[in-house]
Design a protein around this motif. Structure first.
Motif, PDB file in Angstrom:
ATOM      1  N   ARG A   1       0.934  -0.752   0.278  1.00  0.00           N
ATOM      2  CA  ARG A   1       0.141   0.269   0.267  1.00  0.00           C
ATOM      3  C   ARG A   1       0.911   1.355  -0.037  1.00  0.00           C
ATOM      4  O   ARG A   1       0.643   1.753  -0.318  1.00  0.00           O
ATOM      5  CB  ARG A   1      -1.242  -0.308   1.323  1.00  0.00           C
TER       6      ARG A   1
ATOM      7  N   PHE B   1       3.071   1.660  -1.782  1.00  0.00           N
ATOM      8  CA  PHE B   1       3.698   1.765  -2.897  1.00  0.00           C
ATOM      9  C   PHE B   1       2.136   2.045  -4.231  1.00  0.00           C
ATOM     10  O   PHE B   1       1.666   1.010  -4.417  1.00  0.00           O
ATOM     11  CB  PHE B   1       4.672   1.243  -4.018  1.00  0.00           C
ATOM     12  N   PRO B   2       1.902   3.525  -4.522  1.00  0.00           N
ATOM     13  CA  PRO B   2       0.630   2.864  -5.150  1.00  0.00           C
ATOM     14  C   PRO B   2       0.620   2.962  -6.747  1.00  0.00           C
ATOM     15  O   PRO B   2      -0.604   2.739  -7.177  1.00  0.00           O
ATOM     16  CB  PRO B   2       0.453   5.136  -5.794  1.00  0.00           C
ATOM     17  N   LYS B   3       1.723   2.308  -7.550  1.00  0.00           N
ATOM     18  CA  LYS B   3       1.748   1.395  -8.803  1.00  0.00           C
ATOM     19  C   LYS B   3       1.061  -0.104  -8.320  1.00  0.00           C
ATOM     20  O   LYS B   3       0.737  -1.039  -9.165  1.00  0.00           O
ATOM     21  CB  LYS B   3       2.440   1.697  -9.303  1.00  0.00           C
ATOM     22  N   LEU B   4       1.186  -0.342  -6.947  1.00  0.00           N
ATOM     23  CA  LEU B   4       1.845  -1.773  -6.430  1.00  0.00           C
ATOM     24  C   LEU B   4       0.284  -1.802  -5.113  1.00  0.00           C
ATOM     25  O   LEU B   4      -0.178  -2.903  -4.835  1.00  0.00           O
ATOM     26  CB  LEU B   4       2.958  -2.526  -6.296  1.00  0.00           C
ATOM     27  N   SER B   5      -0.606  -1.216  -5.003  1.00  0.00           N
ATOM     28  CA  SER B   5      -1.070  -1.063  -4.523  1.00  0.00           C
ATOM     29  C   SER B   5      -2.515  -1.478  -3.960  1.00  0.00           C
ATOM     30  O   SER B   5      -2.831  -2.385  -3.508  1.00  0.00           O
ATOM     31  CB  SER B   5      -1.496   0.383  -3.652  1.00  0.00           C
ATOM     32  N   TRP B   6      -2.564  -1.849  -5.281  1.00  0.00           N
ATOM     33  CA  TRP B   6      -3.354  -2.747  -5.693  1.00  0.00           C
ATOM     34  C   TRP B   6      -4.007  -3.971  -5.514  1.00  0.00           C
ATOM     35  O   TRP B   6      -4.974  -4.654  -4.906  1.00  0.00           O
ATOM     36  CB  TRP B   6      -4.278  -2.337  -7.265  1.00  0.00           C
TER      37      TRP B   6
END
Length: 226
Positions: free
Chosen positions: A100, A102-107
């Protein structure tokens, strides 16, 4: 000057660690209570210290009581013992939770959150049902209206009426008019009494904490009480 000696250094035979511990606890207590006047740096320091120490304590507890015995040791056991390979899956979910940040991997953290929420709901639904729902129904249907004195009978009847009236209030499939509306209004009264009693119990608990802190300051720190 014995009182000054006892105030600064404690009673004869008191360990230095106990003296310093009392002083630190007293200063932090006063710093927290200073918020009653207004927000100030002393209160913010004590609040941040409390939150930081609490977070560090629970992190250490989770590491020693959860991560180490339930993840690391099963995956990397001592020599001669088999590894529990399926424990890698909760480890992966734990790593996903940290993504969470890391915006690009937060999903990916949604998988972990969904798993936690789903497992918690599934495991605790039966527990809450057995501990609260079924127990409430059993206590209501088995309440005696013939045994005991008149006071016990009156209290049991009030409990039964309160349960039924409260349930009627939460029955929204039919408009609250006529007898149903009267029962719903009675249910509101029972709800307000229950909420008021709960609030009073909470306040009483907080007052007991205040009494404990005042006793500590006046007896253990200032030595004004025996």
């Amino acid at each position: 000057m014995n009182w000054l000696h006892d105030f600064l250094l404690g009673a004869p035979g008191t360990l230095p660690s106990a003296i310093w511990g009392t002083w630190v606890a007293a200063v932090l207590t006063l710093a927290i209570y200073s918020f009653l006047y207004k927000d100030n740096p002393f209160y913010r320091f004590a609040e941040s210290l409390f939150v930081g120490l609490g977070a560090a304590y629970w992190l250490a507890m989770l590491y020693h009581n959860t991560l180490m015995p339930k993840l690391f040791l099963p995956l990397f056991p001592p020599e001669g013992e088999p590894a529990v390979w399926y424990r890698v899956f909760p480890g992966i979910l734990a790593v996903f939770m940290l993504l969470r940040f890391f915006p690009k991997l937060s999903w990916l953290s949604r998988w972990s959150l969904g798993f936690v929420v789903g497992m918690y709901a599934g495991v605790n639904t039966t527990g809450f049902a057995q501990g609260d729902f079924v127990a409430q129904i059993h206590a209501t249907v088995t309440t005696s209206l013939t045994q005991g004195g008149w006071l016990a009978i009156a209290l049991n009847a009030t409990a039964i009426v309160g349960v039924i009236a409260t349930l009627v209030y939460f029955f929204f499939s039919k408009e609250h008019r006529g007898p149903i509306g009267g029962a719903a209004r009675l249910g509101i009264w029972f709800l307000m009494v229950a909420f008021g009693a709960s609030f009073g119990y909470t306040v009483m608990g907080r007052v007991s904490l205040l009494i404990g802190r005042m006793t500590f300051l006046l007896r253990d720190w200032l030595h004004l009480m025996q």
